[in-house]
Design an enzyme around this catalytic site. Structure first.
Site, PDB file in Angstrom:
ATOM      1  N   ARG A 227     -45.737 112.270  56.487  1.00  0.00           N
ATOM      2  CA  ARG A 227     -46.759 111.367  55.951  1.00  0.00           C
ATOM      3  C   ARG A 227     -46.753 110.094  56.783  1.00  0.00           C
ATOM      4  O   ARG A 227     -45.698 109.671  57.292  1.00  0.00           O
ATOM      5  CB  ARG A 227     -46.455 110.987  54.497  1.00  0.00           C
ATOM      6  CG  ARG A 227     -46.864 112.021  53.469  1.00  0.00           C
ATOM      7  CD  ARG A 227     -48.385 112.150  53.332  1.00  0.00           C
ATOM      8  NE  ARG A 227     -48.758 113.158  52.354  1.00  0.00           N
ATOM      9  CZ  ARG A 227     -49.008 114.429  52.632  1.00  0.00           C
ATOM     10  NH1 ARG A 227     -48.929 114.880  53.863  1.00  0.00           N
ATOM     11  NH2 ARG A 227     -49.361 115.278  51.675  1.00  0.00           N
ATOM     12  N   HIS A 275     -54.468 114.573  60.889  1.00  0.00           N
ATOM     13  CA  HIS A 275     -53.909 115.196  59.676  1.00  0.00           C
ATOM     14  C   HIS A 275     -54.393 116.647  59.542  1.00  0.00           C
ATOM     15  O   HIS A 275     -55.003 117.035  58.536  1.00  0.00           O
ATOM     16  CB  HIS A 275     -54.276 114.391  58.420  1.00  0.00           C
ATOM     17  CG  HIS A 275     -53.336 114.666  57.269  1.00  0.00           C
ATOM     18  ND1 HIS A 275     -52.915 113.714  56.385  1.00  0.00           N
ATOM     19  CD2 HIS A 275     -52.725 115.817  56.874  1.00  0.00           C
ATOM     20  CE1 HIS A 275     -52.104 114.256  55.486  1.00  0.00           C
ATOM     21  NE2 HIS A 275     -51.969 115.544  55.770  1.00  0.00           N
TER      22      HIS A 275
HETATM   23  P1  NDP Z   1     -39.905 120.413  50.805  1.00  0.00           P
HETATM   24  O1  NDP Z   1     -39.901 119.722  49.489  1.00  0.00           O
HETATM   25  O2  NDP Z   1     -39.707 121.882  50.817  1.00  0.00           O
HETATM   26  O3  NDP Z   1     -38.795 119.775  51.752  1.00  0.00           O
HETATM   27  C1  NDP Z   1     -38.560 118.407  51.828  1.00  0.00           C
HETATM   28  C2  NDP Z   1     -37.287 118.172  52.616  1.00  0.00           C
HETATM   29  O4  NDP Z   1     -37.116 116.770  52.772  1.00  0.00           O
HETATM   30  C3  NDP Z   1     -36.045 118.701  51.880  1.00  0.00           C
HETATM   31  O5  NDP Z   1     -35.156 119.260  52.819  1.00  0.00           O
HETATM   32  C4  NDP Z   1     -35.449 117.440  51.272  1.00  0.00           C
HETATM   33  O6  NDP Z   1     -34.035 117.485  51.083  1.00  0.00           O
HETATM   34  C5  NDP Z   1     -35.790 116.430  52.356  1.00  0.00           C
HETATM   35  N1  NDP Z   1     -35.758 115.064  51.812  1.00  0.00           N
HETATM   36  C6  NDP Z   1     -36.501 114.521  50.838  1.00  0.00           C
HETATM   37  N2  NDP Z   1     -36.145 113.239  50.612  1.00  0.00           N
HETATM   38  C7  NDP Z   1     -35.117 112.982  51.459  1.00  0.00           C
HETATM   39  C8  NDP Z   1     -34.304 111.860  51.696  1.00  0.00           C
HETATM   40  N3  NDP Z   1     -34.451 110.718  51.006  1.00  0.00           N
HETATM   41  N4  NDP Z   1     -33.344 111.964  52.623  1.00  0.00           N
HETATM   42  C9  NDP Z   1     -33.172 113.101  53.319  1.00  0.00           C
HETATM   43  N5  NDP Z   1     -33.920 114.224  53.156  1.00  0.00           N
HETATM   44  C10 NDP Z   1     -34.880 114.153  52.228  1.00  0.00           C
HETATM   45  O7  NDP Z   1     -41.280 120.023  51.504  1.00  0.00           O
HETATM   46  P2  NDP Z   1     -42.121 120.837  52.595  1.00  0.00           P
HETATM   47  O8  NDP Z   1     -41.234 121.258  53.689  1.00  0.00           O
HETATM   48  O9  NDP Z   1     -42.949 121.867  51.930  1.00  0.00           O
HETATM   49  O10 NDP Z   1     -43.142 119.688  53.074  1.00  0.00           O
HETATM   50  C11 NDP Z   1     -42.656 118.464  53.591  1.00  0.00           C
HETATM   51  C12 NDP Z   1     -43.792 117.461  53.709  1.00  0.00           C
HETATM   52  O11 NDP Z   1     -44.664 117.818  54.768  1.00  0.00           O
HETATM   53  C13 NDP Z   1     -44.728 117.349  52.506  1.00  0.00           C
HETATM   54  O12 NDP Z   1     -44.152 116.577  51.472  1.00  0.00           O
HETATM   55  C14 NDP Z   1     -45.941 116.680  53.114  1.00  0.00           C
HETATM   56  O13 NDP Z   1     -45.826 115.273  53.026  1.00  0.00           O
HETATM   57  C15 NDP Z   1     -45.893 117.135  54.565  1.00  0.00           C
HETATM   58  N6  NDP Z   1     -46.998 118.035  54.906  1.00  0.00           N
HETATM   59  C16 NDP Z   1     -47.872 117.639  55.889  1.00  0.00           C
HETATM   60  C17 NDP Z   1     -48.890 118.472  56.266  1.00  0.00           C
HETATM   61  C18 NDP Z   1     -49.800 118.093  57.381  1.00  0.00           C
HETATM   62  O14 NDP Z   1     -50.786 118.800  57.629  1.00  0.00           O
HETATM   63  N7  NDP Z   1     -49.518 117.010  58.092  1.00  0.00           N
HETATM   64  C19 NDP Z   1     -49.098 119.769  55.614  1.00  0.00           C
HETATM   65  C20 NDP Z   1     -48.115 120.087  54.640  1.00  0.00           C
HETATM   66  C21 NDP Z   1     -47.107 119.245  54.287  1.00  0.00           C
HETATM   67  P3  NDP Z   1     -33.372 118.560  50.085  1.00  0.00           P
HETATM   68  O15 NDP Z   1     -33.476 119.883  50.817  1.00  0.00           O
HETATM   69  O16 NDP Z   1     -31.973 118.106  49.961  1.00  0.00           O
HETATM   70  O17 NDP Z   1     -34.160 118.529  48.819  1.00  0.00           O
HETATM   71  C1  OXD Z   2     -50.195 118.701  52.597  1.00  0.00           C
HETATM   72  C2  OXD Z   2     -51.036 118.120  53.609  1.00  0.00           C
HETATM   73  O1  OXD Z   2     -49.372 117.985  52.041  1.00  0.00           O
HETATM   74  O2  OXD Z   2     -52.040 118.740  53.972  1.00  0.00           O
HETATM   75  O3  OXD Z   2     -50.324 119.904  52.326  1.00  0.00           O
HETATM   76  O4  OXD Z   2     -50.740 117.043  54.118  1.00  0.00           O
END
Ligand code: NDP
Ligand code: OXD
Length: 312
Positions: A227, A275
């Site tokens: 993000r 994005h």
């Molecule tokens: P998940 O919830 O599966 O994974 C999030 C990861 O981030 C986990 O490993 C989590 O740790 C880690 N995390 C969260 N907070 C912290 C912290 N404070 N310190 C360290 N690690 C942290 O999410 P996804 O993989 O499905 O998606 C990730 C993000 O990608 C979404 O939230 C979204 O913002 C973004 N996204 C962007 C898109 C785009 O087109 N640009 C499309 C889709 C998603 P833990 O494993 O320990 O819980």
């Molecule tokens: C998502 C994105 O979070 O598109 O899926 O950013």
């Protein structure tokens, strides 16, 4: 069972068409277009829903977000106490894998420099290290990063990750605030796939960039598809200009669309995409959500429910 489409951002037409194709017998109403009785709404389909509307739906059973990141939903201070389901879908996951690999290879194979040479009709060969000499750090090791890891490993990169909590993994995984510096010091190409939460806001700043490993001649490089709120754009631009960062790829920004006059557009060795790293395909997404609703209505628990205390 009636569903309400609630998005201030995503156009409704393709979503309505996908819904009609996948679930023609399930009513879908559109907030802002259709008149509806709030008490008759069972489910909400959201992407950055207008604030305050969800709490007006007294019989809401679940909220299905059309994307993976839920920061745009829980930003509503009047978010109601119903389960929020985030999108976890192989179509979206695989798109993110494509984007991440494209960006890692773009920087690692010096594609921007070669494009520059081409524009000048210049035939110049650059020294190219092997992939095994570069360490890719996946920041956030969730659904998306776990998909990227084996692809990057198959290309020969050294891959490790960082998550909030400890977990077993095929790659070396660092975790928590205590593990961050260790992780950064061993990273040449940093790939951020973090959610935006109070714990991650602004994390990609000058202090973090200064901690990235300088072991590879082509690094450090920053790639962010998490993000925009994770990143300090002024710091990233300054680091690109000073050479503290050799390159960056950003798919997300603090303000989207990125304003035409924003200095980021002209950042050196910076790839900007609007994005689109992993767009939610309407048909795949609607089919996924309908499967969840069917399972829920037959008594099974919802999958991928967001932990509101963690914020992701
Ligand atoms: P998940 O919830 O599966 O994974 C999030 C990861 O981030 C986990 O490993 C989590 O740790 C880690 N995390 C969260 N907070 C912290 C912290 N404070 N310190 C360290 N690690 C942290 O999410 P996804 O993989 O499905 O998606 C990730 C993000 O990608 C979404 O939230 C979204 O913002 C973004 N996204 C962007 C898109 C785009 O087109 N640009 C499309 C889709 C998603 P833990 O494993 O320990 O819980
Ligand atoms: C998502 C994105 O979070 O598109 O899926 O950013």
């Amino acid at each position: 069972m009636t569903t309400l489409f609630l998005s201030a951002d995503w156009g409704q037409d393709e979503w309505l068409a996908a819904w009609q194709a996948v679930a023609p017998n399930r009513p879908l109403l559109v907030h802002g277009r259709d008149d509806y009785d709030p008490a008759g709404i069972d489910y909400a389909l959201t992407w950055k829903p207008p604030r305050g509307v969800l709490k007006t739906l007294p019989n809401l059973k679940a909220i299905f977000n059309m994307g993976a990141g839920v920061d745009g939903v829980i930003a509503d201070p009047e978010f109601p106490a119903v389960p929020l389901v985030r999108l976890v879908d192989p179509d979206l996951t695989s798109r993110m894998g494509e984007w991440v690999v494209l960006q890692v290879l773009t920087h690692f194979r010096q594609a921007l420099t070669y494009l520059d040479f081409q524009a000048k009709h210049e035939w110049t060969e650059l020294t190219q290290p092997a992939a095994h000499s570069a360490r890719v750090g996946l920041m956030g090791y969730g659904t998306l990063a776990r998909h990227c890891a084996p692809i990057l490993l198959a290309l020969g990169f050294n891959v490790h990750g960082w998550s909030r909590s400890p977990k077993s993994s095929d790659i070396t995984l660092h975790y928590g605030d205590d593990g961050l510096d260790h992780f950064l010091a061993r990273t040449d190409i940093l790939v951020s796939l973090l959610p935006l939460t109070e714990g991650t806001r602004g994390i990609l700043d000058a202090a973090l960039i200064a901690k990235l490993g300088g072991g590879s001649p082509l690094g450090p490089v920053l790639v962010n598809a998490g993000r925009g709120g994770l990143q300090n754009e002024a710091d990233i631009l300054a680091a690109l200009r000073s050479g503290a960062l050799k390159g960056a790829s950003l798919d997300v920004f603090n303000e989207e669309p990125l304003p035409a006059g924003d200095p980021m557009w002209d950042g050196p060795n910076l790839v900007i995409t609007p994005h689109v790293a992993a767009a939610s395909d309407p048909e795949a997404t609607v089919a996924n959500i309908i499967r969840q609703i069917d399972a829920y209505e037959s008594g099974q628990p919802l999958q991928n429910v967001v932990d509101l205390a963690r914020g992701y």
